[in-house]
Design a protein around this motif. Sequence first.
Motif, PDB file in Angstrom:
ATOM      1  N   ILE B 153      -8.691   2.575  -0.157  1.00  0.00           N
ATOM      2  CA  ILE B 153      -9.347   3.199  -1.316  1.00  0.00           C
ATOM      3  C   ILE B 153      -9.350   4.721  -1.171  1.00  0.00           C
ATOM      4  CG2 ILE B 153     -11.514   3.395  -2.608  1.00  0.00           C
ATOM      5  CD1 ILE B 153     -12.102   0.490  -1.848  1.00  0.00           C
ATOM      6  N   ASP B 154      -9.706   5.181   0.018  1.00  0.00           N
ATOM      7  CA  ASP B 154      -9.651   6.629   0.288  1.00  0.00           C
ATOM      8  C   ASP B 154      -8.286   7.196  -0.062  1.00  0.00           C
ATOM      9  OD1 ASP B 154     -12.163   6.839   1.169  1.00  0.00           O
ATOM     10  OD2 ASP B 154     -11.687   7.154   3.290  1.00  0.00           O
ATOM     11  N   MET B 155      -7.264   6.464   0.370  1.00  0.00           N
ATOM     12  CA  MET B 155      -5.904   6.931   0.173  1.00  0.00           C
ATOM     13  C   MET B 155      -5.590   7.001  -1.317  1.00  0.00           C
ATOM     14  SD  MET B 155      -2.486   5.400   1.873  1.00  0.00           S
ATOM     15  CE  MET B 155      -2.130   4.087   0.756  1.00  0.00           C
ATOM     16  N   LEU B 156      -5.935   5.933  -2.023  1.00  0.00           N
ATOM     17  CA  LEU B 156      -5.620   5.861  -3.446  1.00  0.00           C
ATOM     18  C   LEU B 156      -6.291   7.012  -4.204  1.00  0.00           C
ATOM     19  CD1 LEU B 156      -4.003   3.764  -5.109  1.00  0.00           C
ATOM     20  CD2 LEU B 156      -6.221   2.912  -5.901  1.00  0.00           C
ATOM     21  N   ILE B 157      -7.616   7.116  -4.031  1.00  0.00           N
ATOM     22  CA  ILE B 157      -8.333   8.166  -4.757  1.00  0.00           C
ATOM     23  C   ILE B 157      -7.853   9.540  -4.297  1.00  0.00           C
ATOM     24  CG2 ILE B 157     -10.599   9.122  -5.328  1.00  0.00           C
ATOM     25  CD1 ILE B 157     -11.808   6.423  -4.729  1.00  0.00           C
ATOM     26  N   GLY B 158      -7.757   9.701  -2.994  1.00  0.00           N
ATOM     27  CA  GLY B 158      -7.386  11.009  -2.444  1.00  0.00           C
ATOM     28  C   GLY B 158      -6.024  11.468  -2.916  1.00  0.00           C
ATOM     29  N   VAL B 159      -5.051  10.561  -2.916  1.00  0.00           N
ATOM     30  CA  VAL B 159      -3.695  10.939  -3.307  1.00  0.00           C
ATOM     31  C   VAL B 159      -3.652  11.309  -4.783  1.00  0.00           C
ATOM     32  CG1 VAL B 159      -1.355  10.075  -3.646  1.00  0.00           C
ATOM     33  CG2 VAL B 159      -2.535   9.628  -1.510  1.00  0.00           C
ATOM     34  N   ILE B 160      -4.306  10.482  -5.609  1.00  0.00           N
ATOM     35  CA  ILE B 160      -4.282  10.782  -7.042  1.00  0.00           C
ATOM     36  C   ILE B 160      -5.008  12.099  -7.325  1.00  0.00           C
ATOM     37  CG2 ILE B 160      -5.077  10.008  -9.309  1.00  0.00           C
ATOM     38  CD1 ILE B 160      -4.613   7.134  -8.314  1.00  0.00           C
ATOM     39  N   TYR B 161      -6.188  12.225  -6.765  1.00  0.00           N
ATOM     40  CA  TYR B 161      -6.987  13.424  -7.030  1.00  0.00           C
ATOM     41  C   TYR B 161      -6.266  14.679  -6.524  1.00  0.00           C
ATOM     42  CZ  TYR B 161     -11.337  16.062  -7.652  1.00  0.00           C
ATOM     43  OH  TYR B 161     -12.282  16.946  -8.064  1.00  0.00           O
ATOM     44  N   GLY B 166      -3.187  19.478  -7.258  1.00  0.00           N
ATOM     45  CA  GLY B 166      -2.146  20.372  -6.757  1.00  0.00           C
ATOM     46  C   GLY B 166      -1.009  20.536  -7.745  1.00  0.00           C
ATOM     47  N   TYR B 167      -0.624  19.446  -8.416  1.00  0.00           N
ATOM     48  CA  TYR B 167       0.554  19.492  -9.270  1.00  0.00           C
ATOM     49  C   TYR B 167       0.293  20.312 -10.525  1.00  0.00           C
ATOM     50  CZ  TYR B 167       4.753  18.035 -11.690  1.00  0.00           C
ATOM     51  OH  TYR B 167       5.951  18.046 -12.328  1.00  0.00           O
ATOM     52  N   PHE B 168      -0.864  20.102 -11.147  1.00  0.00           N
ATOM     53  CA  PHE B 168      -1.105  20.829 -12.395  1.00  0.00           C
ATOM     54  C   PHE B 168      -1.652  22.218 -12.159  1.00  0.00           C
ATOM     55  CE2 PHE B 168      -0.875  16.389 -13.705  1.00  0.00           C
ATOM     56  CZ  PHE B 168       0.138  16.514 -14.646  1.00  0.00           C
ATOM     57  N   GLY B 169      -2.335  22.401 -11.039  1.00  0.00           N
ATOM     58  CA  GLY B 169      -2.769  23.740 -10.661  1.00  0.00           C
ATOM     59  C   GLY B 169      -3.666  24.386 -11.696  1.00  0.00           C
ATOM     60  N   ASP B 174      -8.683  24.503 -10.180  1.00  0.00           N
ATOM     61  CA  ASP B 174      -9.905  25.255  -9.889  1.00  0.00           C
ATOM     62  C   ASP B 174     -11.133  24.371 -10.024  1.00  0.00           C
ATOM     63  OD1 ASP B 174      -9.255  27.665  -9.057  1.00  0.00           O
ATOM     64  OD2 ASP B 174      -9.607  28.737 -10.946  1.00  0.00           O
ATOM     65  N   PHE B 175     -11.206  23.692 -11.167  1.00  0.00           N
ATOM     66  CA  PHE B 175     -12.361  22.849 -11.453  1.00  0.00           C
ATOM     67  C   PHE B 175     -12.464  21.720 -10.432  1.00  0.00           C
ATOM     68  CE2 PHE B 175     -14.165  19.150 -13.699  1.00  0.00           C
ATOM     69  CZ  PHE B 175     -15.439  19.656 -13.909  1.00  0.00           C
ATOM     70  N   MET B 176     -11.333  21.044 -10.203  1.00  0.00           N
ATOM     71  CA  MET B 176     -11.360  19.908  -9.293  1.00  0.00           C
ATOM     72  C   MET B 176     -11.710  20.343  -7.870  1.00  0.00           C
ATOM     73  SD  MET B 176      -8.119  17.736 -10.731  1.00  0.00           S
ATOM     74  CE  MET B 176      -8.374  16.137 -10.001  1.00  0.00           C
ATOM     75  N   GLN B 177     -11.250  21.517  -7.505  1.00  0.00           N
ATOM     76  CA  GLN B 177     -11.535  21.973  -6.139  1.00  0.00           C
ATOM     77  C   GLN B 177     -13.004  22.345  -5.948  1.00  0.00           C
ATOM     78  OE1 GLN B 177      -9.709  21.468  -3.440  1.00  0.00           O
ATOM     79  NE2 GLN B 177      -8.572  20.438  -5.067  1.00  0.00           N
ATOM     80  N   ARG B 178     -13.637  22.904  -7.026  1.00  0.00           N
ATOM     81  CA  ARG B 178     -15.063  23.210  -6.904  1.00  0.00           C
ATOM     82  C   ARG B 178     -15.847  21.942  -6.584  1.00  0.00           C
ATOM     83  NH1 ARG B 178     -13.038  27.608  -7.637  1.00  0.00           N
ATOM     84  NH2 ARG B 178     -12.529  26.995  -5.529  1.00  0.00           N
ATOM     85  N   ILE B 179     -15.479  20.836  -7.280  1.00  0.00           N
ATOM     86  CA  ILE B 179     -16.172  19.569  -7.040  1.00  0.00           C
ATOM     87  C   ILE B 179     -15.986  19.133  -5.589  1.00  0.00           C
ATOM     88  CG2 ILE B 179     -16.225  17.118  -7.639  1.00  0.00           C
ATOM     89  CD1 ILE B 179     -15.421  17.880 -10.448  1.00  0.00           C
ATOM     90  N   THR B 216     -12.191  12.784   0.128  1.00  0.00           N
ATOM     91  CA  THR B 216     -11.981  14.231  -0.039  1.00  0.00           C
ATOM     92  C   THR B 216     -10.998  14.781   0.985  1.00  0.00           C
ATOM     93  OG1 THR B 216     -13.957  14.598   1.281  1.00  0.00           O
ATOM     94  CG2 THR B 216     -14.200  14.740  -1.106  1.00  0.00           C
ATOM     95  N   GLY B 217     -11.054  14.238   2.212  1.00  0.00           N
ATOM     96  CA  GLY B 217     -10.130  14.709   3.252  1.00  0.00           C
ATOM     97  C   GLY B 217      -8.692  14.498   2.813  1.00  0.00           C
ATOM     98  N   MET B 218      -8.394  13.285   2.365  1.00  0.00           N
ATOM     99  CA  MET B 218      -7.037  12.970   1.924  1.00  0.00           C
ATOM    100  C   MET B 218      -6.629  13.843   0.739  1.00  0.00           C
ATOM    101  SD  MET B 218      -4.327  11.079   2.245  1.00  0.00           S
ATOM    102  CE  MET B 218      -4.520   9.458   2.973  1.00  0.00           C
ATOM    103  N   SER B 219      -7.548  14.042  -0.195  1.00  0.00           N
ATOM    104  CA  SER B 219      -7.174  14.805  -1.389  1.00  0.00           C
ATOM    105  C   SER B 219      -6.835  16.249  -1.017  1.00  0.00           C
ATOM    106  CB  SER B 219      -8.305  14.772  -2.416  1.00  0.00           C
ATOM    107  OG  SER B 219      -9.249  15.778  -2.154  1.00  0.00           O
ATOM    108  N   ARG B 220      -7.536  16.800  -0.032  1.00  0.00           N
ATOM    109  CA  ARG B 220      -7.252  18.171   0.396  1.00  0.00           C
ATOM    110  C   ARG B 220      -5.856  18.282   0.980  1.00  0.00           C
ATOM    111  NH1 ARG B 220     -12.001  21.266   3.518  1.00  0.00           N
ATOM    112  NH2 ARG B 220     -12.971  22.138   1.663  1.00  0.00           N
ATOM    113  N   VAL B 221      -5.549  17.318   1.870  1.00  0.00           N
ATOM    114  CA  VAL B 221      -4.243  17.357   2.523  1.00  0.00           C
ATOM    115  C   VAL B 221      -3.123  17.205   1.504  1.00  0.00           C
ATOM    116  CG1 VAL B 221      -2.790  16.192   4.191  1.00  0.00           C
ATOM    117  CG2 VAL B 221      -5.211  16.435   4.648  1.00  0.00           C
ATOM    118  N   VAL B 222      -3.296  16.223   0.595  1.00  0.00           N
ATOM    119  CA  VAL B 222      -2.247  15.976  -0.395  1.00  0.00           C
ATOM    120  C   VAL B 222      -2.086  17.183  -1.306  1.00  0.00           C
ATOM    121  CG1 VAL B 222      -1.621  14.564  -2.391  1.00  0.00           C
ATOM    122  CG2 VAL B 222      -2.481  13.486  -0.326  1.00  0.00           C
ATOM    123  N   ARG B 223      -3.209  17.753  -1.727  1.00  0.00           N
ATOM    124  CA  ARG B 223      -3.138  18.917  -2.602  1.00  0.00           C
ATOM    125  C   ARG B 223      -2.371  20.051  -1.911  1.00  0.00           C
ATOM    126  NH1 ARG B 223      -6.240  23.502  -2.597  1.00  0.00           N
ATOM    127  NH2 ARG B 223      -6.023  24.783  -4.465  1.00  0.00           N
ATOM    128  N   GLY B 224      -2.705  20.284  -0.644  1.00  0.00           N
ATOM    129  CA  GLY B 224      -2.033  21.347   0.102  1.00  0.00           C
ATOM    130  C   GLY B 224      -0.532  21.139   0.136  1.00  0.00           C
TER     131      GLY B 224
END
Lengths: 351, 342, 311
Positions: B153-161, B166-169, B174-179, B216-224
């Motif tokens: 579940i972490d992976m799924l949410i993190g990767v999508i988020y 990251g892709y749309f930037g 900005d908004f998603m990263q504040r959250i 959140t950890g996964m989403s940060r890595v994927v976004r980067g």
Amino acid sequence: MEKILQVKNLELSFNTQAGEVKAIRGVNFDLNKGETLAIVGESGSGKSVTTKSIMRLLPEQSAEFKNGEILFGGRDLTKLSDKEMQKIRGKEISMIFQDPMTSLNPTMPIGRQLTEPLLKHQKISKTEAKKVAIDLLRLVGMPKPELRMKQYPHQFSGGQRQRIVIAISLACNPKILIADEPTTALDVTIQAQILELMKDLQKKIDTSIIFITHDLGVVANVADRVAVMYGGKIVEIGTVDDVFYNPQHPYTWGLLSSMPSLDTEDAKLYAIPGTPPDLLDPPKGDAFALRSEYALKIDMEQNPPFFKVSETHSAATWLLHPDAPQVEPPLTVIERMKKFPGSRYYEGGAV
Amino acid sequence: MTQKFDEIPELPKGSFERITLDAKQAERITKPSVSFWQDAWYRIRKNKGALFSLILFGLIVIMSFLGPVISPYEPNAQTITHANLPPKVPGIENLGILNGVGTLGGEKVDLYELKNVEVNYWFGTDGLGRDMFSRVWKGTQVSLFIAFVAAAIDMLIGVIYGGVSGYFGGRVDDFMQRIVEILTGIPNLVVVILFILIMDPGILAIIIALTITGWTGMSRVVRGQVLKYKSQEFVLAARTLGASDSRIIWKHLMPNVLGVIIINTMFTIPSAIFFEAFLSFIGLGLQAPDASLGTLINDGYALIQFAPHILAFPAILLSLIMIAFNLIGDGLRDALDPKMKD
Amino acid sequence: MAKYIGKRLIYMVITLALIATFTFFLMKILPGSPVASADKLSPEQRAVVEARYGLDKPLPVQYFDYMFGLVQGDLGISINQFKGADVTDVILSRMGPSAQIGFQGMVLGTVLGILLGMIAALRQNTWVDYTSTFVAIVGISIPSFVFASLLQYWFGLKWDLFPVALWNDGFMSSVLPSVALAMFPLATAARFIRTEMIEVLGSDYITLAKAKGASGSEIAFKHAFRNALIPLITVLGPMAVAILTGSLVVEQIFAIPGIGEQFVKSIMVNDFAIIMGTTIFFSVFLIVIILLVDILYGVIDPRIRLSGGKN
């Protein structure tokens, strides 16, 4: 001429998991007092390893001297203990590296990095060392040296950092300065400044320089003599004019032909075919023969000895053997040789 | 001059014949071409610790299913007369270990003889006379299930988020990263405990509590990674050639981001296993009679002085799983990190 | 730098306000009354009790009262366990033991970890290195409560070297819990320092230092160590988190009258005020630690210090 350094029949290998990599396979050269010797060759030819082995900066666990000696001041550097080497490094022989962005300690003010060799090798006080360091910075053309002593490397530009590295290397007036591609990582304009600085400093402090580069343009600019390295060996050595205008080894021909030049009409740039030899299993004869269009049968069987071309010039190729057939060098090389008195294509005039 | 000029030996005639070599021969490729994944697999195999861990982990998974089946006892079946028996394994008992001998009133006695027990319990029994062997493996199964589902579940949410961010930037990012910044500011421990408190205790509650901020950890890595790759030339080239967003994401970005996703998941799993055990240990985990490695350790801890084996087996298994996963994770990181390429 | 800190402080306040709000409403929707044994009380008695704790006011009023109290450092009043005691006082009174074992564990772990990592890096690919790597992997993998149980079993019960579960022997009582908590920081620091040292030792400026004639020890300590140590600051945050998490179970195992032990007890008896108070206290503690770590990093690394923040 006084010989300050003699490298005799040096052989060095790296013991790796894949096997023994014969990085240097019998290198001979002398360095005269006050001269600049350029070592040129492509990546992996052993030029950097040769100089690092003089400084004994190679990892002791894997790098092993197999044969030969490095004579400096009557001592064989390959035999010295690490303690004794520490007294030579930075004092008698010092070194400048390729990338000034990474060769300074990021968390130490440059003043301390400059005074370190002074305090280490000369019995002087900290205040004196500081004064010498400021003088050195001034010498290498650093404005406001007093202020900059307390600054950290990231506050300097690439060119400035290389000036600092040069200042550090010259701190103890070394007899030999080894410059390992000191300008490769710099912009062309900065390159020229650094080269000027080095030539200028050499005149002032009379040090001998070993200058490693793959840029033949730089060689022509700074060097007195040139050694061309290939596959862990020197294949041709002579004065700049010897090597540039009367080259004998097919590899040197290849290097010179692949040098872009403004006055060549032929717009196509020459590239030496193939890849450098695998030093895990070096070829038996002439290492370059596999890539050379001038290969002889003997090249496949026996390593060529050095043939003397002139008092200052010799090359290791079977083509110089009296029995060998006359071959035609590439056109651009013939053009060069036409200008060199003593070459077989000489047409008069001077270099 | 410096060069030594050796005597030139007499050479046989014909030595100086010119030969022509095929220049192409000099350019032949000597190493077989391997894909990124083949190369990674090759390097994993070379890493003995990771390979060993992989095998060990495989065995543990198999046993977690097989164990409760091959044991003659049900995990939750209580035989009060057989309580607190030390482990006894026929065959090994003569070696002086696992021989059913335990301490009673400060003296070493064969508790099986004393209590007139005819059967053997390989891992002993707990305070209610339940077979530890089947309980431990059943517990392993539950712990691994929780960890894998939570990690998935972490992976799924993190990767999508992270991918979307990251892709749309721009403003979306900005908004998603504040959250994310605020969420990561809240200590994980606090969130997990609070969520467990308001939900009915059980597997579901634990999984939700673990994933509520775990992604959140996964989403940060994927976004980067997405940010890094999306501006690189090969993506620009694909875009210039008219590739659609989904094609760029799936064909060009995903393969490059996959490595970090795998590595990150490999480190999420042991941390989920740890948190499950931790919650069970402080009494917020599964409720009896369900067992996980954490609750088993908790039960065992209460009897540490009298029947240390009840603690020992689940604790050893938990530690082995954690060590194995960390070694596999390290191995994968080394194998998939192209910077380390020799 | 000042701007960066300011921004971080604002985030910190927002995060804390969110946590407090979240915790407050979570506690309100929890099943059951905050007043223990509420069923046994007559409606009149119950009204009296609820009025005493302000539970009769409308929810928004309760919320603002609570938030207003928070700003002044008032975490509310314990209802079940300590009958009207100030939560802040309860937490403060239990801070000593927690702080002691936490601090000892942190220092012990980090110092030993740095040493271990240094030695491993300087003796790379020898048995020393392999042993240290193994210790580090085990330290990261084994949960602190397993490790604490082991310590208690062997050093307390079997060999009787330290008190088993008594907080009355001063320093001796704190040794085993501190060691149990030290494992994670030790392993983290050892792994981190080893990797950093190896990277630093392979860098150009170390070669230059060697070329200047620096000796092996000068290179290791004057040049490499500082550069390898600075990034360790970045993992101090996770280490603090691990110590805090570990303290919940370690304090329970060794019966230490600390905050962690109190927290677990409150969960068991549903003392909402203490749970809320401790949650907020933990959050403040961790958030402040992480902020301090980031600022410290900026202060110590000249590259960040002088350029006013990397980002």
